[in-house]
Write an enzyme that holds these catalytic residues in place. Structure first.
Site, PDB file in Angstrom:
ATOM      1  N   GLY A  94     -59.010  39.315 -39.122  1.00  0.00           N
ATOM      2  CA  GLY A  94     -58.105  38.365 -38.150  1.00  0.00           C
ATOM      3  C   GLY A  94     -59.191  37.402 -37.820  1.00  0.00           C
TER       4      GLY A  94
ATOM      5  CE1 TYR B 159     -53.696  50.137 -45.137  1.00  0.00           C
ATOM      6  CE2 TYR B 159     -52.163  49.313 -46.704  1.00  0.00           C
ATOM      7  CZ  TYR B 159     -52.735  49.373 -45.339  1.00  0.00           C
ATOM      8  OH  TYR B 159     -52.129  48.465 -44.375  1.00  0.00           O
TER       9      TYR B 159
ATOM     10  CG  PHE C 131     -49.941  37.711 -40.468  1.00  0.00           C
ATOM     11  CD1 PHE C 131     -49.038  36.411 -39.927  1.00  0.00           C
ATOM     12  CD2 PHE C 131     -49.102  38.794 -40.926  1.00  0.00           C
ATOM     13  CE1 PHE C 131     -47.776  36.531 -40.362  1.00  0.00           C
ATOM     14  CE2 PHE C 131     -48.005  38.417 -41.617  1.00  0.00           C
ATOM     15  CZ  PHE C 131     -47.317  37.438 -41.230  1.00  0.00           C
TER      16      PHE C 131
ATOM     17  CB  THR D 261     -61.146  50.822 -39.779  1.00  0.00           C
ATOM     18  OG1 THR D 261     -62.412  50.066 -40.021  1.00  0.00           O
ATOM     19  CG2 THR D 261     -60.448  49.867 -38.763  1.00  0.00           C
TER      20      THR D 261
END
Ligand code: UDP
Length: 328
Positions: free
Chosen positions: A36, A153, A11, A99
């Protein structure tokens, strides 16, 4: 200039690609399409003049060989590839940490090797569960226990920040860190939990708007083009390196009020439904009750002063979602 955008089919990344291409720059994108989508950049490939300056690699940032080639080729790197969205993090805990930690390590190592400027996209989640406002870059951070996975996170992005600052201190890497506060705009999907596309999608289908908890938790929202404007200036500014900046809007709103505003703006017949957190996310979930950024630091450095009011942001997203019902 050649610009590498990791997560460029996402985004925010796709809006950043728009802006650099409009500037006449060459844009290199690497994206594994985990959150994505090629739809986000399809319009760029259609424009002849842009097509020649846009290079898209569908691959993981964990692929060091391809990253070496891309970082070596480009003048500046915007690192946006990350596991994002509360729902996505809870559904993919292992992949998200990998990641966010290993991916950023590769980006930083290569930017250092090739001496490239780099912006690391971080998040306001890093602050944890404060309720005071505004949150400023020097604030302490408060997390819940490791049994509550939401905080993984925040912890992984905080580690990214520490790694970045360690490179700056030890090798002089030109790295700047942007903490984003609820960025919104066209192309954002509600599939991973983001509240505005979810509420608008529900309102357009005249389904109940799912407000979690008591709906009194608040957020501020930033228009994606204001974020892109800030990214492009931060990465060019020598005084930004080795520093952390909040990027966010200033209009605080509760989720219950947001839902009411969206129902009105879409002329929807939807009802507003309060859903207990436990029902939405299971018992190991904890929300952030309030999140309002202090933006003096970035305001002083680059004149950041987000001018897009929430109603205008909502109008833009509503209009784009009416056209793209598939993103609901
Ligand atoms: N939220 C909600 N209903 C939804 C999605 C989200 O009430 O369908 C709430 C969520 O609990 C949080 C706020 O909206 O308090 C913002 O959520 P989002 O996932 O967009 O971003 P966050 O700020 O949590 O990262």
């Amino acid at each position: 200039m050649r610009v590498l955008i990791t997560g460029g089919a996402g985004f925010i990344g796709s809006h950043l690609a728009d802006a650099y291409l409009e500037n006449g720059d060459e844009v290199y994108i690497i994206d594994d399409l985990s959150t994505g989508s090629l739809d986000n950049i399809a319009h760029l490939k259609e424009k002849g003049a842009y097509r020649k300056r846009l290079f898209v690699h569908i691959d993981s940032i964990l692929n060091r060989d391809i990253m070496m080639e891309l970082v070596g080729t480009c003048d500046v790197v915007h690192h946006l590839a990350a596991a994002v969205g509360v729902e996505f993090i809870l559904d993919h805990p292992m992949e998200s940490i990998k990641t966010n930690i290993q991916g950023t390590e590769i980006v930083l190592d290569l930017c250092n090797k090739f001496k490239k400027r780099v912006l690391i996209a971080s998040t306001s989640e890093v602050y944890g569960k404060h309720t005071h406002a505004p949150l400023v870059e020097t604030d302490n951070i408060i997390y819940g226990p490791s049994s509550k996975f939401r905080w993984s996170y925040a912890a992984s992005k905080l580690m990214d920040e520490f790694m970045s600052l360690a490179y700056f201190r030890t090798t002089g890497l030109k790295v700047t860190i942007a903490r984003l506060f609820n960025t919104v705009g066209p192309r954002q999907t509600g599939a991973y939990g983001m509240v505005i596309p979810r509420f608008i999608g529900q309102a357009l289908k005249h389904e109940p708007l799912t407000v979690y908890g008591d709906g009194l938790q608040t957020r501020t929202f930033t228009y994606v083009k204001d974020v892109v404007w800030a990214f492009m200036r931060l990465v060019e500014n020598d005084a930004a390196f080795g520093e952390v900046f909040n990027i966010g809007g200033i209009e605080e709103i509760s989720m219950a009020d947001l839902a009411r505003r969206i129902v009105a703006a879409t002329n929807s017949s939807s009802e507003i439904q309060l859903i207990p957190y436990e029902k939405a996310f299971g018992k190991d979930f904890e929300d952030m009750q309030r999140r309002v950024p202090g933006i003096d630091k970035i305001g002083k450095l680059i004149g950041f002063d987000p001018q897009t009011p929430l109603d205008a942001i909502l109008a833009k997203v509503i209009s784009s979602m009416r056209k793209r019902t598939d993103t609901i």
